[in-house]
Design a protein around this motif. Structure first.
Motif, PDB file in Angstrom:
ATOM      1  N   LEU A  10      10.278  -0.866   7.030  1.00 19.76           N
ATOM      2  CA  LEU A  10       8.842  -1.134   7.065  1.00 19.76           C
ATOM      3  C   LEU A  10       8.017   0.135   7.176  1.00 19.76           C
ATOM      4  O   LEU A  10       6.822   0.129   6.874  1.00 19.76           O
ATOM      5  CB  LEU A  10       8.513  -2.068   8.237  1.00 19.76           C
ATOM      6  N   MET A  11       8.642   1.209   7.623  1.00 15.01           N
ATOM      7  CA  MET A  11       7.914   2.466   7.726  1.00 15.01           C
ATOM      8  C   MET A  11       7.623   3.080   6.357  1.00 15.01           C
ATOM      9  O   MET A  11       6.710   3.890   6.219  1.00 15.01           O
ATOM     10  CB  MET A  11       8.689   3.471   8.581  1.00 15.01           C
ATOM     11  N   PHE A  12       8.386   2.692   5.333  1.00 18.44           N
ATOM     12  CA  PHE A  12       8.142   3.248   3.994  1.00 18.44           C
ATOM     13  C   PHE A  12       6.755   2.867   3.471  1.00 18.44           C
ATOM     14  O   PHE A  12       6.007   3.738   3.016  1.00 18.44           O
ATOM     15  CB  PHE A  12       9.240   2.808   3.023  1.00 18.44           C
ATOM     16  N   PRO A  13       6.358   1.574   3.500  1.00 20.54           N
ATOM     17  CA  PRO A  13       4.997   1.284   3.057  1.00 20.54           C
ATOM     18  C   PRO A  13       3.930   1.854   3.980  1.00 20.54           C
ATOM     19  O   PRO A  13       2.830   2.215   3.514  1.00 20.54           O
ATOM     20  CB  PRO A  13       4.946  -0.256   3.034  1.00 20.54           C
ATOM     21  N   VAL A  14       4.208   1.944   5.291  1.00 18.24           N
ATOM     22  CA  VAL A  14       3.251   2.554   6.213  1.00 18.24           C
ATOM     23  C   VAL A  14       3.015   4.008   5.829  1.00 18.24           C
ATOM     24  O   VAL A  14       1.873   4.477   5.727  1.00 18.24           O
ATOM     25  CB  VAL A  14       3.759   2.450   7.669  1.00 18.24           C
ATOM     26  N   LEU A  15       4.106   4.738   5.618  1.00 19.55           N
ATOM     27  CA  LEU A  15       3.985   6.134   5.214  1.00 19.55           C
ATOM     28  C   LEU A  15       3.286   6.265   3.861  1.00 19.55           C
ATOM     29  O   LEU A  15       2.475   7.169   3.654  1.00 19.55           O
ATOM     30  CB  LEU A  15       5.370   6.776   5.152  1.00 19.55           C
ATOM     31  N   LEU A  16       3.599   5.352   2.955  1.00 21.91           N
ATOM     32  CA  LEU A  16       3.027   5.417   1.613  1.00 21.91           C
ATOM     33  C   LEU A  16       1.515   5.269   1.658  1.00 21.91           C
ATOM     34  O   LEU A  16       0.770   6.053   1.049  1.00 21.91           O
ATOM     35  CB  LEU A  16       3.634   4.317   0.731  1.00 21.91           C
ATOM     36  N   ILE A  18       9.369   6.384  -3.196  1.00 26.73           N
ATOM     37  CA  ILE A  18       9.171   6.090  -1.781  1.00 26.73           C
ATOM     38  C   ILE A  18       9.332   4.596  -1.503  1.00 26.73           C
ATOM     39  O   ILE A  18       9.892   4.196  -0.477  1.00 26.73           O
ATOM     40  CB  ILE A  18       7.767   6.563  -1.320  1.00 26.73           C
ATOM     41  N   ILE A  19       8.880   3.758  -2.429  1.00 25.69           N
ATOM     42  CA  ILE A  19       8.874   2.318  -2.173  1.00 25.69           C
ATOM     43  C   ILE A  19      10.184   1.637  -2.570  1.00 25.69           C
ATOM     44  O   ILE A  19      10.446   0.496  -2.176  1.00 25.69           O
ATOM     45  CB  ILE A  19       7.687   1.658  -2.919  1.00 25.69           C
ATOM     46  N   LEU A  20      11.048   2.311  -3.310  1.00 26.14           N
ATOM     47  CA  LEU A  20      12.284   1.682  -3.782  1.00 26.14           C
ATOM     48  C   LEU A  20      13.203   1.201  -2.660  1.00 26.14           C
ATOM     49  O   LEU A  20      13.762   0.098  -2.755  1.00 26.14           O
ATOM     50  CB  LEU A  20      13.039   2.646  -4.709  1.00 26.14           C
ATOM     51  N   PRO A  21      13.428   1.969  -1.579  1.00 25.78           N
ATOM     52  CA  PRO A  21      14.309   1.457  -0.509  1.00 25.78           C
ATOM     53  C   PRO A  21      13.858   0.117   0.053  1.00 25.78           C
ATOM     54  O   PRO A  21      14.684  -0.755   0.351  1.00 25.78           O
ATOM     55  CB  PRO A  21      14.253   2.564   0.552  1.00 25.78           C
ATOM     56  N   LEU A  22      12.549  -0.071   0.219  1.00 23.78           N
ATOM     57  CA  LEU A  22      12.052  -1.345   0.732  1.00 23.78           C
ATOM     58  C   LEU A  22      12.347  -2.478  -0.242  1.00 23.78           C
ATOM     59  O   LEU A  22      12.819  -3.558   0.164  1.00 23.78           O
ATOM     60  CB  LEU A  22      10.545  -1.250   0.977  1.00 23.78           C
ATOM     61  N   LEU A  23      12.094  -2.258  -1.526  1.00 22.95           N
ATOM     62  CA  LEU A  23      12.307  -3.314  -2.510  1.00 22.95           C
ATOM     63  C   LEU A  23      13.778  -3.656  -2.680  1.00 22.95           C
ATOM     64  O   LEU A  23      14.134  -4.817  -2.940  1.00 22.95           O
ATOM     65  CB  LEU A  23      11.701  -2.891  -3.852  1.00 22.95           C
TER      66      LEU A  23
END
Length: 532
Positions: free
Chosen positions: A31-37, A190-195
């Motif tokens: 969840l930190m990936f979209p926050v950082l993005l 950046i967003i690929l790990p979340l998806l």
């Protein structure tokens, strides 16, 4: 002081379904990936402004809108998207927003004009608004235990703060080694790990009995913010004018209509909620009747206001006046990045010994001290003073926004905690928007009003170069590069004098605002007890 649950037990499957502790923390990491993005995208493009100005021949107003279009749309839609997540599922909305953000970023990276780039930034704001409400709501469902949840929320806040400071570093490095569009294109990896990993590790949650979405409220929220911000920018850039006052008046009028509609919808929703078919208010305005809640919101907004306003002129000073490369100017901010994250985490145990209100006031006081150093210091002999001031300011921002965010959530009743979370996140974006719009507009207006180009420039400069120099610092530096050495030095000196004069004025205004917020926080929040 405790953080209340976002939803009831019936809407919180994570609270009733056992999950291994390590999976909780892995879910938090994802969840930190979209926050950082979202945080990085707020500030990364700032360091690319000189390159964008040269590549797209953007005017000073266009440069401000390139930065402002994203947080403007984002802030206007946060509460609406939080409500939508309650209905369709917060994890589902998170994935839709992430995929859309990556796709629009890739398209905007190759924008052929300033207008195209502004439109793309607005599109990013739309999908970005789907990300932030979902992350905090999901974090609260993943961590039902108060102590673990408080730490998780602190990490969330630190990630947002760190991402905001990391943005210029990443932006500077990417601009120097690639081109300005790479700042936007980086959103894809950046967003690929979340998806890829999120569907198997992040549990879904939703409101079991939501009301219908109110489309007029969504439109009204945008009609409040856009005219007000436009009017502020027009006043700061062009001075008093009927158009600017009319724009602000329209926004305030729409704000009144918005509040009245939310109150009427709340009354109707409370009487018809049992059916599950009533139209729910987009924002519970009764929350603002709580003095602690409202004061914490103000502190949160001004903390981000001070940070983003500072970054705006620091990026231009380092690159255009000090001659640093984008990556070098970004690396110069690494200590501030570390200070923001560390301060945000250290104040969590601190509020067990010191009242939270005094911690918030102390953070705002540090931010004011940073602007004091700029307003009354001489920063014409290198960047050391500005970087030291940034360090002081970031310590204050990290402390103030973390605890004010916790106070916002803790001051709201349990059945209104979802609305409190959306308002808290909106405060982040409103602060970022106003910091750039207000302080940036004042700086631009001061620069344009104080610039005095030496005689003979217009005869030697190419057509249009002189007018560009009169609008932006980047234009003046580019003009200097076209002129003979003696005249080029005169142009650079004149631009530095005009820009520094604007920085002093801007910092003095920010100093007054932060000092006032510090006093307000100390008085109103002094009664909040220490955390247990």
């Amino acid at each position: 002081m405790s953080i209340t649950s976002t939803t009831t037990a019936t809407s919180n499957p994570a609270a009733t379904r056992p999950q291994a502790p390590w999976r909780d923390w892995v879910a938090l990491a994802l969840l930190m990936f979209p926050v950082l993005l979202v945080a990085v995208d707020n500030t990364a493009l700032t360091f690319a402004l000189p390159a964008i100005a040269r590549s797209l021949s953007a005017s000073g107003v266009q440069l401000l809108w390139i930065i402002d279009a994203y947080p403007l749309v984002l802030a206007g839609l946060l509460v609406a998207m939080g409500s939508l997540g309650d209905r369709i599922g917060r994890r589902r909305l998170l994935f839709v927003g992430s995929a859309g953000f990556a796709a629009v970023s890739a398209a905007t990276a190759f924008a052929p004009s300033a207008e195209w780039l502004i439109a793309g930034r607005a599109g990013l704001g739309l999908f970005g608004a789907m990300l932030m409400p979902s992350t905090l709501s999901l974090i609260r469902n993943i961590f039902p235990q108060p102590n673990r949840r408080r730490l998780a929320v602190a990490i969330w806040a630190a990630g947002f703060s760190g991402g905001a400071a990391l943005g210029p570093i990443a932006g500077g490095w990417l601009v120097e080694h690639f081109w300005w569009g790479a700042v936007l294109l980086v959103a894809v990896p950046i967003i690929l790990p979340l998806l890829l990993l999120g569907p198997g590790l992040i549990p879904e949650s939703r409101d079991p009995k939501p009301g219908r979405v109110d489309a007029p409220s969504i439109i009204l929220s945008l009609l409040v913010m856009v005219p007000v911000v436009y009017g502020i920018k027009a006043l700061a850039t062009h001075g008093p004018a009927p158009e600017a006052f009319a724009s602000i008046g329209v926004g305030l009028l729409m704000g009144y209509v918005f509040i009245r509609r939310q109150r009427n919808l709340a009354e109707g929703h409370s009487t018809a909620r049992a059916t599950g078919h009533s139209t729910a208010p987009m924002l519970d305005v009764s929350l603002f009747g709580n003095r602690i809640f409202s004061t914490a919101i103000i502190a949160n907004v001004l903390a981000l206001f001070s940070f983003n306003g500072f970054i705006l002129f620091l990026a231009q000073h380092l690159q255009l006046l000090e001659g640093q490369s984008p990556s070098a100017s970004g690396v110069a901010m690494v200590p501030a990045l570390i200070a923001t994250v560390v301060a945000g985490l250290l104040v969590v145990p601190l509020v067990r010994k010191v009242r939270p209100g005094f911690v918030v006031a102390g953070g705002l006081l540090l931010s004011a001290a940073g602007y004091f150093m700029v307003a009354f210091g001489d920063h014409s002999h290198g960047p050391s003073l500005l970087l030291a001031a940034l360090m002081v300011l970031c310590l204050g921002v990290g402390a103030a926004e973390t605890i004010s965010n916790d106070l916002i959530l803790g001051a709201a009743p349990a059945d209104k905690s979802g609305a409190a979370a959306a308002i808290s996140e909106t405060g982040y974006e409103v602060g970022s928007l106003l910091g750039t719009a207000i302080l940036g507009s004042i700086l631009t207006a001061s620069y344009q009003g104080n610039l005095r180009l030496p005689a003979g420039v217009s005869e030697l400069a190419p057509a249009g170069a002189t007018s560009q120099a009169g609008e932006t610092l980047a234009g003046a530096v580019e003009l200097a590069g076209m002129l003979p050495a003696p005249l080029a030095e005169s142009v650079t000196s004149a631009a530095r004098t005009a820009f520094d004069s604007g920085v002093h004025i801007t910092a003095a205004i920010a100093l007054v605002l932060m000092s006032g917020a510090c006093v307000l926080a100390a008085i109103v929040l002094r009664t909040v007890p220490k955390a247990k």
